[in-house]
Design a protein around this motif. Structure first.
Motif, short mmCIF file in Angstrom:
data_model
loop_
_atom_site.label_atom_id
_atom_site.label_comp_id
_atom_site.label_asym_id
_atom_site.label_seq_id
_atom_site.Cartn_x
_atom_site.Cartn_y
_atom_site.Cartn_z
N GLY A 138 42.92 33.71 36.97
CA GLY A 138 41.87 34.37 37.76
C GLY A 138 41.78 35.87 37.49
N TYR A 139 42.61 36.38 36.58
CA TYR A 139 42.60 37.81 36.21
C TYR A 139 42.59 37.93 34.70
CZ TYR A 139 43.80 38.98 41.02
OH TYR A 139 43.79 39.11 42.37
N VAL A 140 42.02 39.03 34.20
CA VAL A 140 41.99 39.32 32.77
C VAL A 140 42.39 40.77 32.55
CG1 VAL A 140 40.22 37.60 32.20
CG2 VAL A 140 39.52 39.92 32.84
N ARG A 141 42.84 41.05 31.32
CA ARG A 141 43.16 42.43 30.95
C ARG A 141 41.86 43.22 30.76
NH1 ARG A 141 48.39 43.37 28.60
NH2 ARG A 141 49.57 41.45 28.42
N TYR A 142 41.95 44.51 31.01
CA TYR A 142 40.83 45.39 30.69
C TYR A 142 40.82 45.60 29.18
CZ TYR A 142 40.46 46.65 35.64
OH TYR A 142 40.28 46.62 36.99
N PRO A 143 39.64 45.84 28.61
CA PRO A 143 39.59 46.13 27.16
C PRO A 143 40.37 47.42 26.84
CG PRO A 143 37.38 45.70 28.05
CD PRO A 143 38.31 45.81 29.21
N ALA A 144 40.96 47.46 25.66
CA ALA A 144 41.71 48.65 25.23
C ALA A 144 40.81 49.88 25.29
CB ALA A 144 42.23 48.45 23.82
N GLY A 145 41.34 50.96 25.80
CA GLY A 145 40.60 52.21 25.91
C GLY A 145 39.69 52.28 27.12
N MET A 146 39.63 51.20 27.90
CA MET A 146 38.76 51.17 29.09
C MET A 146 39.56 50.79 30.34
SD MET A 146 35.50 49.25 27.30
CE MET A 146 34.31 49.56 28.58
N VAL A 147 40.83 51.11 30.31
CA VAL A 147 41.73 50.74 31.41
C VAL A 147 41.76 51.85 32.45
CG1 VAL A 147 44.11 50.13 31.99
CG2 VAL A 147 43.15 49.44 29.79
N PRO A 148 41.49 51.54 33.73
CA PRO A 148 41.58 52.57 34.76
C PRO A 148 43.04 53.00 34.97
CG PRO A 148 41.08 50.43 35.74
CD PRO A 148 41.07 50.24 34.26
N GLU A 149 43.25 54.29 35.08
CA GLU A 149 44.60 54.80 35.31
C GLU A 149 44.78 55.37 36.70
OE1 GLU A 149 46.01 57.38 32.25
OE2 GLU A 149 45.16 56.14 30.66
N HIS A 150 43.74 56.04 37.22
CA HIS A 150 43.80 56.64 38.55
C HIS A 150 42.67 56.10 39.41
CE1 HIS A 150 45.96 59.67 36.11
NE2 HIS A 150 46.75 59.67 37.16
N VAL A 151 42.93 55.96 40.69
CA VAL A 151 41.90 55.51 41.62
C VAL A 151 40.74 56.49 41.57
CG1 VAL A 151 41.37 55.07 44.04
CG2 VAL A 151 43.59 54.38 43.12
N GLY A 152 39.55 55.98 41.32
CA GLY A 152 38.35 56.81 41.27
C GLY A 152 38.06 57.45 39.93
N ASP A 153 38.87 57.18 38.90
CA ASP A 153 38.58 57.77 37.59
C ASP A 153 37.38 57.06 36.96
OD1 ASP A 153 39.52 55.42 36.33
OD2 ASP A 153 41.33 56.36 35.55
N LYS A 154 37.00 57.52 35.78
CA LYS A 154 35.81 57.00 35.09
C LYS A 154 35.83 55.48 34.97
CE LYS A 154 34.00 57.06 30.35
NZ LYS A 154 34.15 57.69 29.04
N TRP A 155 36.94 54.90 34.52
CA TRP A 155 36.99 53.45 34.30
C TRP A 155 37.15 52.68 35.59
CZ3 TRP A 155 34.55 52.39 30.31
CH2 TRP A 155 34.65 53.17 29.16
N ASP A 156 37.80 53.24 36.58
CA ASP A 156 37.90 52.58 37.88
C ASP A 156 36.51 52.44 38.50
OD1 ASP A 156 39.42 51.42 40.05
OD2 ASP A 156 39.12 53.29 41.15
N ARG A 157 35.72 53.50 38.41
CA ARG A 157 34.35 53.44 38.94
C ARG A 157 33.50 52.46 38.13
NH1 ARG A 157 35.06 58.94 38.57
NH2 ARG A 157 33.44 59.07 36.99
N HIS A 158 33.65 52.50 36.80
CA HIS A 158 32.86 51.61 35.93
C HIS A 158 33.13 50.14 36.27
CE1 HIS A 158 31.09 49.91 32.29
NE2 HIS A 158 32.22 49.24 32.11
N TRP A 159 34.40 49.76 36.28
CA TRP A 159 34.74 48.35 36.50
C TRP A 159 34.47 47.89 37.92
CZ3 TRP A 159 34.70 45.50 32.52
CH2 TRP A 159 35.10 45.99 31.29
N GLY A 160 34.31 48.83 38.84
CA GLY A 160 33.96 48.47 40.21
C GLY A 160 32.53 47.97 40.35
#
Length: 111
Positions: free
Chosen positions: A76-98
């Protein structure tokens, strides 16, 4: 009984302003600024703790979990694509994947 004299407060000579250094406020402000600089991402909470990586839930926009390094994501879970992994809450990728829903292969789908 002997009386002790209290020190008299500093008073500058008539017509002059105080020359007594007031370093304490500057010292406190400098220390605070240094502490903020040394902590780096002040207020930025990491998505996962040390030794763990984030994974995206399949089928919804807000599902996310953390998995121990070296382990595969649970069903029921998958890895994020390389280079698109959120690191901090609210960062660019966290907002994108939300805003993205993914399928079981990790491909974006329509919500």
């Amino acid at each position: 009984m002997q009386q002790t004299r209290r020190p008299r407060p500093f008073r500058p000579p008539a017509g002059e302003t105080s020359t007594r250094p007031t370093a304490l406020p500057a010292l406190v402000a400098g220390s605070l600024a240094a502490a903020l600089l040394l902590t780096g991402c002040m207020g930025q909470e990491r998505v996962c703790g040390s030794g763990r990586y984030p994974v995206k839930a399949v089928g919804n926009t807000d599902g996310q979990d953390c998995v121990a390094d070296g382990q595969e994501p649970p069903e029921g879970y998958v890895r994020y694509p390389a280079g698109m992994v959120p690191e901090h809450v609210g960062d660019k990728w966290d907002r994108h994947w939300g805003t993205i829903v993914v399928d079981a292969e990790g491909r974006p789908t329509q919500p």
